[in-house]
Motif scaffolding. Structure first.
Motif, PDB file in Angstrom:
ATOM      1  N   THR A 206      33.635  44.292  42.085  1.00  0.00           N
ATOM      2  CA  THR A 206      34.648  43.489  42.772  1.00  0.00           C
ATOM      3  C   THR A 206      35.669  42.927  41.787  1.00  0.00           C
ATOM      4  O   THR A 206      35.324  42.202  40.860  1.00  0.00           O
ATOM      5  CB  THR A 206      33.988  42.325  43.542  1.00  0.00           C
TER       6      THR A 206
ATOM      7  N   THR B 248      37.435  47.579  41.993  1.00  0.00           N
ATOM      8  CA  THR B 248      38.137  47.465  43.273  1.00  0.00           C
ATOM      9  C   THR B 248      39.313  46.496  43.164  1.00  0.00           C
ATOM     10  O   THR B 248      39.530  45.873  42.116  1.00  0.00           O
ATOM     11  CB  THR B 248      37.167  46.986  44.367  1.00  0.00           C
ATOM     12  N   GLU B 249      40.021  46.328  44.243  1.00  0.00           N
ATOM     13  CA  GLU B 249      41.192  45.453  44.255  1.00  0.00           C
ATOM     14  C   GLU B 249      40.823  44.003  43.998  1.00  0.00           C
ATOM     15  O   GLU B 249      41.636  43.217  43.517  1.00  0.00           O
ATOM     16  CB  GLU B 249      41.932  45.559  45.591  1.00  0.00           C
TER      17      GLU B 249
ATOM     18  N   LYS C 269      40.227  41.875  46.292  1.00  0.00           N
ATOM     19  CA  LYS C 269      40.699  41.082  47.423  1.00  0.00           C
ATOM     20  C   LYS C 269      40.067  41.642  48.703  1.00  0.00           C
ATOM     21  O   LYS C 269      40.718  42.328  49.500  1.00  0.00           O
ATOM     22  CB  LYS C 269      42.221  41.126  47.513  1.00  0.00           C
ATOM     23  N   PRO C 270      38.779  41.360  48.878  1.00  0.00           N
ATOM     24  CA  PRO C 270      38.078  41.920  50.044  1.00  0.00           C
ATOM     25  C   PRO C 270      38.730  41.473  51.356  1.00  0.00           C
ATOM     26  O   PRO C 270      39.236  40.356  51.471  1.00  0.00           O
ATOM     27  CB  PRO C 270      36.663  41.340  49.918  1.00  0.00           C
TER      28      PRO C 270
ATOM     29  N   ASP D  80      36.270  46.193  50.290  1.00  0.00           N
ATOM     30  CA  ASP D  80      37.132  46.005  49.120  1.00  0.00           C
ATOM     31  C   ASP D  80      37.517  47.385  48.593  1.00  0.00           C
ATOM     32  O   ASP D  80      36.695  48.075  47.991  1.00  0.00           O
ATOM     33  CB  ASP D  80      36.388  45.212  48.053  1.00  0.00           C
TER      34      ASP D  80
END
Length: 733
Positions: free
Chosen positions: A425, A429-430, A432-433, A552
């Protein structure tokens, strides 16, 4: 152990160093001072960094001690010394050349095949040659004597000792020859001093070019800014800016301080700060940084950081810190340089005795000339410059691409990496879930559940908490006050909302808390997790009321970074606290085969330690407080630039752009730098291994040996500059 509040760091420029032995002398001298904790002096960068305790010693006392050692120190950025020293060096060189030319012409009669060249008679006058050589030796060459005196006073030896000893011996022999009616060799001492000055000037000029190309952050800082004061736009000095001021930046101007846009729209060039080649669109709410250029439109922003607190100043300070620190290669070379000069003096004495007693018994003149050639051929500068300039160029190139190192040793460890462990996270990944689904127990309302969850998470900065609060904001929910908030690292949170104890967390958190998850929530979680989503459960007074599924997306840049790392022979692992299904889905999208899910912070740290015990060279990349232990345990901890302060503090390097593509860039640059350093070291060792024995056995005249010594360091610097073009080609591919 708590850090003392009076600990401080002094960054300074240091002028007058002639080789790495000088840098070692300063480190030794300052290290003996009471209150000085650590010293690092960078010969190629003409700089030093001192960590000290302000209650025991002052910056003025430290710089006075540098002066007592025979050097000149000034606060970093004070614009003192460097250009002035190069100007004086150039003046000495020009005068030395003009005075040495007649001596060079007079030298022609030493060679039979040149003896037919007609020369003015006065050039052969012994008295004229003596006067010219004396001016060069004791006038232009006097700084060599001063520096040699300071070195010997501290019971050390440097290049100035070699030059002063060798040229004095040559001058003294020529003076003896003049009195005895023998052939004169006054040109030897003069030509050697001229050659050394030429080499030092070329070295200084090229090094200065390299250092300016490697840093240049000071050029991004502005002197004045326009702010709103009492409703009117006024121009103030940048030192007068304060947090909370309203800053106005017009097109074509650089931003003076970090902040957030409150009005306007413009494109901002952040290339020098983050490595992002394309201008970035900025709108209200977007962050902006000091030193970046507004290329279109006008921005009005609220200042959040000024002076040394800005991102630009922090990057400049970290880059300066890394460039003034020593790598393990640098420390080994410094140790070798420390014994090099005494060793060469001993070798010169041995050469003198061998010629005088064995090869040419009783011929003091020949023995002295060959011993002198050994002294003048020896070059500690080439060794001393082999690593520092390459390291400065590499760290500067990384800083320009938004990769900031904390110390020089990171470069060596980067080059040796064979494993990179990634957090999921915010790293892979970005970060920003998005809240995808809400499941509630029968009789419950999704909005009511979300309202309580957002209230309980109000004090949390975790990405899942931010997603819950953002969704509640979109729904227009009015949140009640939460009390007794408590975060359980890597698991979840607890808080009291409207009199009930609310707990939100993952399945491991629920099991440890003894909360039972209803079968319908388990079925919901299994379906969501099979689709690569992450699930949190919500409990009220121990009863499961619902669950949330988050998605995410993997960054496109992460997929490319993983591919590049694997192509360069580096294994990529994923270590995350998320559910295995979500971890496997993200890993499959990114092309990662080694996956560890449901990991606590201590589990990540243990994984890093296990890999290192298997003799792997491991890097860890992460952005959260839960990644800090693993970042600190890795050979190289890589903190994402938009991560927490704990991650930034624990990491050995920071990726300002928070894109994993910076990792393969950093590895490629570090490998190029290490290869360049090895080439420089090889050249320096081969030069000394060939030229010194050649000189000892009569293959070089003293003036030839001195000239070769001067240009050997220039060759090393020139090869280091090749690294600049190589790095430019590599980061563009």
């Amino acid at each position: 152990m708590t850090e003392r509040p009076d600990r401080a760091v002094l960054d300074m420029t240091i002028q007058g160093m002639s080789c790495t032995a000088c840098a070692a002398r300063i480190e030794k001298g300052l290290g003996r001072m009471k209150g000085v904790e650590a010293v690092s002096v960078h010969y190629a960068g003409k700089s030093g960094s001192v960590r000290y305790y302000a209650s025991l010693v002052s910056p003025e006392q430290i710089m006075d001690r540098v002066h007592d050692l025979g050097f000149r120190a000034a606060l970093y950025g004070s614009q003192q010394g460097e250009s002035d020293e190069q100007g004086k060096l150039l003046l000495r060189l020009v005068l030395s050349i003009l005075l040495s030319l007649p001596l060079l012409l007079g030298m022609l009669h030493h060679y039979e095949w040149l003896s037919g060249i007609p020369l003015p008679g006065f050039i052969q006058e012994p008295l004229l040659q003596f006067v010219l050589a004396a001016i060069v030796q004791f006038g232009i060459g006097m700084p060599f004597y001063f520096n040699a005196y300071y070195a010997l006073r501290e019971r050390t030896a440097n290049m100035d000792v070699l030059v002063a000893f060798g040229t004095t011996a040559a001058f003294a022999y020529s003076y003896y020859a003049m009195l005895a009616g023998l052939p004169l060799y006054f040109e030897t001492s003069a030509v050697v001093i001229t050659a050394v000055l030429l080499g030092k000037w070329l070295e200084a000029s090229i090094s200065d070019q390299a250092l300016r190309a490697a840093t240049g952050f000071e050029r991004l800082q502005v002197m004045e800014a326009v702010v709103l004061r009492s409703g009117a736009a006024v121009t103030v000095r940048v030192e007068e800016l304060r947090t909370g001021d309203t800053l106005i930046t017009k097109a074509g101007s650089r931003i003076a301080a970090d902040g957030a846009v409150v009005r306007g729209h413009a494109f901002v060039d952040e290339s020098f700060l983050t490595g992002e080649s394309m201008p970035v669109s900025k709108e209200p709410g977007d962050p902006i940084f000091a030193g970046t250029m507004v290329s279109g439109g006008e921005l009005v922003s609220r200042i959040q950081a000024t002076g040394s607190a800005t991102m630009l100043s922090r990057i400049a300070a970290l880059t300066r810190q890394s460039q003034s620190s020593k790598s393990s290669i640098g420390r080994k070379v410094d140790a070798l340089a420390g014994i090099f000069v005494p060793l060469m003096m001993l070798l010169a004495i041995v050469t003198l005795l061998i010629w005088l007693l064995i090869l040419r018994p009783g011929d003091l003149s020949t023995a002295a000339v060959h011993a002198l050639a050994v002294v003048l051929a020896a070059c500690p500068c080439a060794l001393g410059l082999a690593a520092p300039i390459s390291l400065v160029l590499a760290s500067g190139r990384m800083a320009r691409r938004g990769i900031v190192l904390k110390e020089a040793g990171v470069l060596e460890r980067l080059a040796a990496l064979d494993t990179v462990v990634l957090d999921k996270t915010g790293t892979l990944t970005e970060g920003k879930p998005q809240l995808k689904q809400i499941a509630v127990a029968s009789g419950r309302s999704k909005l009511a559940l979300l309202r309580i969850a957002a209230a309980a998470e109000a004090a949390s900065a975790h990405p899942f908490a931010l997603a819950l609060k953002e969704e509640a904001g979109k729904k227009g929910l009015v949140l009640p006050q939460a009390e007794q908030f408590q975060a359980v690292y890597g698991r979840g949170i607890r808080a009291r909302v409207e009199g009930r104890l609310i707990a939100i967390g993952n399945r491991r958190f629920a099991e440890e808390e003894g909360h039972a998850i209803s079968p319908e929530m388990i079925r919901f979680a299994e379906t969501a997790e099979s689709a690569g989503e992450s699930v949190l459960y919500q409990f009220a007074d121990g009863i499961c009321e619902g669950a949330y599924a988050f998605y995410d997306p993997v960054k496109r840049s992460s997929i490319e970074a993983v591919k590049q790392l694997q192509q360069s022979g580096v294994e990529v692992w994923l270590a995350t606290g998320d559910h295995p299904a979500a971890a496997h889905a993200a890993a499959a999208e990114a092309g990662i085969r080694h996956i560890h899910a449901s990991m606590l912070p201590e589990d990540k740290k243990a994984l890093i330690e296990q890999l290192r015990q298997r003799h792997r060279r491991v890097a860890m990349a992460g952005d959260g407080w839960n990644d800090a232990p693993a970042l600190a345990a890795a050979d190289v901890g890589m903190a994402m630039g938009d991560g927490t302060e704990a991650a930034l503090a624990a990491g050995h390097m920071t990726l300002i752009r928070a894109r994993l593509t910076g990792i393969p860039d950093a590895i490629r640059i570090s490998r190029l730098a290490l290869r360049n350093i090895r080439q420089n070291l090889a050249f320096a060792f081969v030069y000394n291994a060939i030229v010194i024995p050649f000189a000892a056995f009569g293959g070089l005249e003293p003036w030839m040996a001195g000239t070769a010594m001067a240009f050997s360091s220039v060759s090393v610097v020139g090869n280091a500059l090749r690294l600049k073009k190589q790095m430019e080609r590599v980061v563009q591919t």
